[in-house]
Design a protein around this motif. Structure first.
Motif, mmCIF file in Angstrom:
data_model
loop_
_atom_site.group_PDB
_atom_site.id
_atom_site.type_symbol
_atom_site.label_atom_id
_atom_site.label_comp_id
_atom_site.label_asym_id
_atom_site.label_seq_id
_atom_site.Cartn_x
_atom_site.Cartn_y
_atom_site.Cartn_z
ATOM 1 N N ALA A 58 18.675 5.000 10.350
ATOM 2 C CA ALA A 58 17.822 4.736 9.189
ATOM 3 C C ALA A 58 16.805 5.866 9.100
ATOM 4 N N LEU A 59 16.693 6.441 7.906
ATOM 5 C CA LEU A 59 15.815 7.594 7.723
ATOM 6 C C LEU A 59 14.790 7.291 6.630
ATOM 7 N N THR A 60 13.520 7.364 6.994
ATOM 8 C CA THR A 60 12.434 7.052 6.057
ATOM 9 C C THR A 60 11.600 8.298 5.814
ATOM 10 N N PHE A 61 11.206 8.516 4.564
ATOM 11 C CA PHE A 61 10.395 9.681 4.237
ATOM 12 C C PHE A 61 8.945 9.288 3.972
ATOM 13 N N ASP A 62 8.065 9.975 4.666
ATOM 14 C CA ASP A 62 6.641 9.860 4.377
ATOM 15 C C ASP A 62 6.311 11.019 3.439
ATOM 16 N N TYR A 63 6.266 10.705 2.125
ATOM 17 C CA TYR A 63 6.082 11.777 1.143
ATOM 18 C C TYR A 63 4.733 11.671 0.437
ATOM 19 N N GLY A 64 3.801 11.008 1.117
ATOM 20 C CA GLY A 64 2.478 10.854 0.525
ATOM 21 C C GLY A 64 2.454 9.736 -0.494
ATOM 22 N N GLN A 65 3.356 8.757 -0.333
ATOM 23 C CA GLN A 65 3.394 7.645 -1.283
ATOM 24 C C GLN A 65 2.083 6.884 -1.233
ATOM 25 N N ARG A 66 1.740 6.329 -2.370
ATOM 26 C CA ARG A 66 0.494 5.610 -2.566
ATOM 27 C C ARG A 66 0.273 4.545 -1.486
ATOM 28 N N HIS A 67 1.342 3.867 -1.089
ATOM 29 C CA HIS A 67 1.171 2.714 -0.208
ATOM 30 C C HIS A 67 1.846 2.922 1.139
ATOM 31 N N LYS A 68 1.022 3.017 2.176
ATOM 32 C CA LYS A 68 1.556 3.209 3.530
ATOM 33 C C LYS A 68 2.271 1.942 4.006
ATOM 34 N N ILE A 69 2.032 0.833 3.298
ATOM 35 C CA ILE A 69 2.660 -0.444 3.647
ATOM 36 C C ILE A 69 4.186 -0.306 3.622
ATOM 37 N N GLU A 70 4.692 0.584 2.754
ATOM 38 C CA GLU A 70 6.136 0.858 2.688
ATOM 39 C C GLU A 70 6.648 1.361 4.030
ATOM 40 N N CYS A 78 6.403 -4.190 -4.173
ATOM 41 C CA CYS A 78 5.283 -4.161 -5.131
ATOM 42 C C CYS A 78 4.698 -2.751 -5.341
ATOM 43 N N TYR A 79 4.631 -2.325 -6.587
ATOM 44 C CA TYR A 79 4.054 -1.016 -6.910
ATOM 45 C C TYR A 79 2.552 -0.998 -6.661
ATOM 46 N N ASN A 80 1.936 -2.158 -6.609
ATOM 47 C CA ASN A 80 0.502 -2.195 -6.337
ATOM 48 C C ASN A 80 0.202 -2.293 -4.841
ATOM 49 N N GLY A 81 1.274 -2.267 -4.038
ATOM 50 C CA GLY A 81 1.090 -2.240 -2.584
ATOM 51 C C GLY A 81 0.496 -3.499 -2.009
ATOM 52 N N GLN A 82 0.652 -4.621 -2.712
ATOM 53 C CA GLN A 82 0.027 -5.854 -2.242
ATOM 54 C C GLN A 82 0.992 -6.686 -1.404
ATOM 55 N N LYS A 83 0.426 -7.326 -0.401
ATOM 56 C CA LYS A 83 1.191 -8.222 0.451
ATOM 57 C C LYS A 83 0.342 -9.455 0.704
ATOM 58 N N PRO A 84 0.684 -10.639 0.213
ATOM 59 C CA PRO A 84 1.854 -10.940 -0.615
ATOM 60 C C PRO A 84 1.836 -10.183 -1.937
ATOM 61 N N PRO A 85 3.052 -9.962 -2.508
ATOM 62 C CA PRO A 85 3.178 -9.112 -3.701
ATOM 63 C C PRO A 85 2.407 -9.655 -4.909
ATOM 64 N N CYS A 86 1.987 -8.728 -5.802
ATOM 65 C CA CYS A 86 1.151 -9.101 -6.946
ATOM 66 C C CYS A 86 1.903 -9.963 -7.952
ATOM 67 N N GLN A 87 3.242 -9.834 -7.979
ATOM 68 C CA GLN A 87 4.115 -10.581 -8.888
ATOM 69 C C GLN A 87 3.837 -10.299 -10.356
ATOM 70 N N ASN A 88 3.246 -9.156 -10.611
ATOM 71 C CA ASN A 88 2.857 -8.821 -11.975
ATOM 72 C C ASN A 88 3.235 -7.395 -12.375
ATOM 73 N N CYS A 89 3.483 -6.522 -11.398
ATOM 74 C CA CYS A 89 3.817 -5.124 -11.708
ATOM 75 C C CYS A 89 5.303 -5.019 -12.072
ATOM 76 N N PRO A 90 5.750 -3.898 -12.664
ATOM 77 C CA PRO A 90 7.158 -3.779 -13.061
ATOM 78 C C PRO A 90 8.134 -4.008 -11.893
ATOM 79 N N ALA A 91 7.777 -3.519 -10.707
ATOM 80 C CA ALA A 91 8.686 -3.667 -9.556
ATOM 81 C C ALA A 91 8.789 -5.128 -9.119
ATOM 82 N N CYS A 92 7.644 -5.821 -9.098
ATOM 83 C CA CYS A 92 7.646 -7.246 -8.725
ATOM 84 C C CYS A 92 8.437 -8.065 -9.745
ATOM 85 N N LEU A 93 8.240 -7.757 -11.037
ATOM 86 C CA LEU A 93 8.916 -8.517 -12.091
ATOM 87 C C LEU A 93 10.430 -8.310 -12.032
ATOM 88 N N LEU A 94 10.828 -7.059 -11.779
ATOM 89 C CA LEU A 94 12.257 -6.751 -11.687
ATOM 90 C C LEU A 94 12.883 -7.485 -10.497
#
Ligand SMILES: [Zn+2]
Length: 224
Positions: free
Chosen positions: A35-47, A191-207
């Protein structure tokens, strides 16, 4: 031509729903997996912590690689804190604000370099053409031509495998169930807002919510 093992796969693994499903797909289909994960400066380190946790849970060898230039390039809400995640398309390119130009091409090229060093012939990625996003680097044409480029450029016979390419979100959820990934999905981050539990409101959560709903399977992330 360098000889690679086609029962060894490198999974591009972000710690999200799609790549977690791909990790379990790979567990069923290949003898050895990285498994290979990239740290590319993404907004949320939670990923990154989700990826680490899931790989451990799945018993898969995990590597995190740093790619620091995206932050400097800017222009995407995933790498620039000053660009908010929006459900509207950007007028500049008619793409979501979460588009990071060139990201998948660069990730796959790094993954190929990693695979080369580890004699792995297969690159598994969860990119999906039917995704709502319309990212041009998620199209099958991009994958086919990149596969050819990697074969030429590394003189090695790579295969890019895209198990989710033509699936709807609901079909991806059903695939996750089939390959036993549901428990791991309770650790995945979307979640695009990086929330845990997820925000359930952003495009990623809705999808994500729509996919589980259409599949008729409760999202293990939301089950207490
Ligand atoms: Zn969210």
């Amino acid at each position: 031509l360098k000889k690679l093992c086609f029962d060894t796969a490198v999974v591009l693994f972000s710690g999200g729903q799609d790549s977690t499903t791909c990790l379990y797909y790979a567990k069923k289909n290949y003898k050895k997996i990285y498994a290979l994960t990239f740290d590319y400066g993404q907004r949320h380190k939670i990923e990154l912590s989700a990826a680490k946790e899931i790989a451990k849970f799945a018993g898969v060898e995990h590597t995190q690689l740093e790619i620091s230039g995206f932050k400097q390039l800017g222009g995407s809400s995933l790498t620039s804190p000053n660009i908010p995640v929006s459900s509207e398309l950007s007028p500049a390119n008619n793409l979501p604000t979460t588009f990071v130009p060139g990201r998948n091409i660069i990730f796959l090229t790094y993954a190929a370099a990693f695979a080369y060093q580890n004699n792995a012939g297969v690159l598994v990625t969860g990119i999906c053409q039917t995704d709502f996003s319309g990212y041009p680097d998620c199209r099958i044409e991009t994958m086919n031509s990149l596969e050819e480029t990697l074969r030429y450029g590394l003189d090695a016979d790579f295969k890019i495998v895209t198990p989710l390419m033509y699936l709807s979100k609901a079909e991806t959820v059903k695939l996750a169930e089939k390959f036993g990934a549901l428990e791991a999905l309770s650790l995945s981050h979307t979640c695009y807002n990086g929330q845990k539990p997820p925000c359930q409101n952003c495009p990623a959560c809705l999808l994500r919510a729509r996919g589980f709903q259409e599949a008729g399977i409760p999202d293990p992330l939301l089950v207490p």
